[in-house]
Design an enzyme around this catalytic site. Structure first.
Site, mmCIF file in Angstrom:
data_model
loop_
_atom_site.group_PDB
_atom_site.id
_atom_site.type_symbol
_atom_site.label_atom_id
_atom_site.label_comp_id
_atom_site.label_asym_id
_atom_site.label_seq_id
_atom_site.Cartn_x
_atom_site.Cartn_y
_atom_site.Cartn_z
ATOM 1 N N SER A 178 0.638 -1.326 0.108
ATOM 2 C CA SER A 178 -0.013 0.040 0.129
ATOM 3 C C SER A 178 0.733 1.240 -0.039
ATOM 4 O O SER A 178 1.525 1.536 -1.032
ATOM 5 C CB SER A 178 -0.990 0.029 1.276
ATOM 6 N N ASP A 207 -2.844 6.647 -2.872
ATOM 7 C CA ASP A 207 -1.783 5.791 -2.276
ATOM 8 C C ASP A 207 -1.379 4.774 -3.290
ATOM 9 O O ASP A 207 -1.851 4.782 -4.298
ATOM 10 C CB ASP A 207 -2.176 5.176 -0.987
#
Length: 547
Positions: free
Chosen positions: A67, A284
């Site tokens: 992530s 992100d």
């Protein structure tokens, strides 16, 4: 489990010895660590995915990503049959097998768990896994380790879907298990079609309005920017400029991305004075978080439009449609059905957002920090909306409310096509298909924000003025044992150690750290309060190092 299966696990596991002195824990984000430490973990999570598929008799997802972490890290997480996160009941087993010292101990743990869960290897349906990974250089070799783990379950098959955003993989798992078309192209077509439907349903007074020309999106030098380049051309009339895609020269999540922008409240790389006044947004690294921002005239700081503001925008829109339906005389003759709308937040939500939502007479509830808690609570409502301030969240529509909407859509005659009642039904149905109900999704979230801004006729400045955030500060305090802190009321009150809450009240006015979040009427007061509480935490639980 027969001897052939035991031998296969023992043999293959010997090729993936765990790193010495490393202890991993499966949390909300799955396993994450430096990528060089994860080959054995990937192999073992491959086994876990196979067992989960056998247990549920459903397709399971395995996503390789870290992530918003730095590029040298990587990680892995499981997507359950509904597209959500791995069942919390299986997290301890994930920890046990990831940390098993050798193949024999690994096999013993698996056999014990298989007996406990009554997992059968003789089902007509074999284990089936969808695989995805983000753009990290380590992803390809770690994917091979996961494939070896899956293949160590006799009869198990996997489908390598290539480079995806994390939400895409979750969406595919949910869609496949619902019997829907579930390719990446299907994902793009559902989102773009739903977006275009919402645009067609914009009130007459706002039709033809340009939404401040364009939105400029920071892709965090990751996979999200690349996927948005594909999607934007399918949305018709939506002007999107993508910066920091993975095809540039920037480094994943370094000085870019939603996590960086939200925490530091500064411009990501590639943005500057020419962007003053534009709608800007950041994904992100794996595109499951989204925040918006405005570049200030001095171009050094930003006005952050975070997950709390997105939640408020979505709640306003959903409430507006439900209010229209509640007033319909046509429905009053039918069996009454009043969908329950719930707003779910954590203690990290800005207090101004909570006050704003409550002033709208919305039902706001709190859960402990963590998407799994928010998602679970939101699923208790007919329509549940949750977002963390960091930009991770979604909207859940229950089967009952979708069935009700579909019925109303059918019952309203063709003569009602132009009515506000019909439009409200169609808007809610389109929103349910646009938003990714499996998990937070920056791509679907961006399209829903853009559609609602067109619907309302608002600029980002107008949206940002819904309420003024209370100044806040978040700090981390290193402690001996973070589990020594026991909280209540969704982590808003400290129960243990005794005395610390009284001391905090007086002041108020994956490592062993305690997060301190403070709000006040001015930034100086918020900073001072956070510092005072951090000292108290250190005094009670830390190393006595606070000055």
């Amino acid at each position: 489990m027969n001897q052939e299966q035991r031998n296969l696990i023992l043999q293959s596991a010997s090729n993936f010895p765990p790193p010495k002195g490393v202890k991993l824990s499966y949390g909300t984000a799955g396993f994450r660590a430096d990528a060089t430490l994860l080959r054995s973990t990937m192999y073992r999570v491959g086994i876990l995915a196979g067992l989960r598929s056998l247990k549920t008799q459903s397709l399971i997802g395995l996503m390789i990503t870290a992530s918003h972490n730095k590029v040298s890290d990587n990680g892995v997480k499981i997507a359950d049959p509904n597209g959500g996160m791995l069942s919390q009941n299986w997290e301890p087993f994930a920890d046990y097998i990831a940390n098993a010292a050798d193949p024999l101990q690994l096999l013993q743990l698996i056999e014990e768990f298989v007996r406990k869960e009554n997992i059968s290897f003789d089902n007509a349906r074999s284990a089936e896994i969808l695989l995805g990974r983000d753009t990290r250089p380590s992803g390809e070799s770690l994917l091979e380790a996961a494939k070896q783990g899956i293949s160590s379950i006799i009869g198990a098959i996997y489908h390598d879907m290539g480079i995806l955003t994390t939400p895409q993989l979750h969406w595919m798992v949910r869609a496949r298990n619902m019997g829907m078309n579930s390719t990446e192209q299907d994902y793009f077509e559902q989102l773009s079609h739903s977006y275009r439907c919402l645009v067609e349903l914009i009130p007459e007074g706002n039709k033809g309005r340009k939404s401040n020309d364009k939105v400029v999106v920071d892709g965090a030098n990751g996979v999200g920017g690349d996927k948005l380049e594909v999607l934007k051309d399918m949305c018709g009339g939506l002007s999107i400029e993508v910066r920091n895609s993975s095809k540039g020269e920037g480094v994943l999540n370094e000085g870019v991305g939603a996590d960086f922008v939200q925490k530091e409240k500064v411009l990501p790389s590639g943005f500057g004075p020419n962007d003053v006044g534009l709608r800007c947004a950041s994904f992100d690294g794996d595109a499951d978080r989204l925040v918006y921002f405005l570049v200030q005239p001095d171009s050094k700081v930003i006005d952050l439009v975070d997950g709390d503001k997105m939640l408020s925008l979505f709640a306003l829109y959903i409430k507006e449609q439900l209010d229209v339906l509640e007033d319909i005389d046509y429905f009053k003759s039918c069996e009454p059905y009043n969908p329950r709308l719930g707003i779910v937040q954590t203690a990290y939500a800005n207090g101004a957002s909570t006050d704003y939502l409550k002033n709208l007479k919305l039902n706001v509830v709190f859960t402990p920090t963590g998407v799994k808690y928010l998602h679970e609570k939101a699923s208790e409502y007919d329509i549940g909306i949750y977002f963390e301030a960091n930009g991770h969240g979604t909207i859940l529509f229950s089967d009952s409310v979708l069935s009700w909407l579909e019925t109303k859509n059918s019952e309203l005659s063709s003569s009602s096509t132009g009515s506000e009642y019909k439009k409200a039904v169609l808007r809610l149905l389109a929103a349910s298909k646009l938003i990714n109900q499996a998990v937070g999704d920056a791509l679907s979230g961006l399209l829903l924000v853009e559609a609602i801004l067109l619907h309302t006729g608002w600029s980002i400045q107008k949206w940002n003025e819904l309420y003024k955030d209370l100044p806040s500060r978040q700090l981390k305090v290193k402690v001996v044992d973070r589990t020594a802190v026991v909280t209540a009321n969704a982590e808003t009150i400290v129960v243990q150690p005794a005395g610390i809450q009284d001391a905090i009240d007086t002041a108020t006015g994956t490592e062993d750290v305690i997060r301190v979040y403070a709000e006040a009427t001015t930034q100086e007061e918020a900073d001072n309060l956070a510092s005072d509480v951090a000292k108290l935490v250190d005094q009670y639980l830390g190393f006595g190092s606070s000055q």
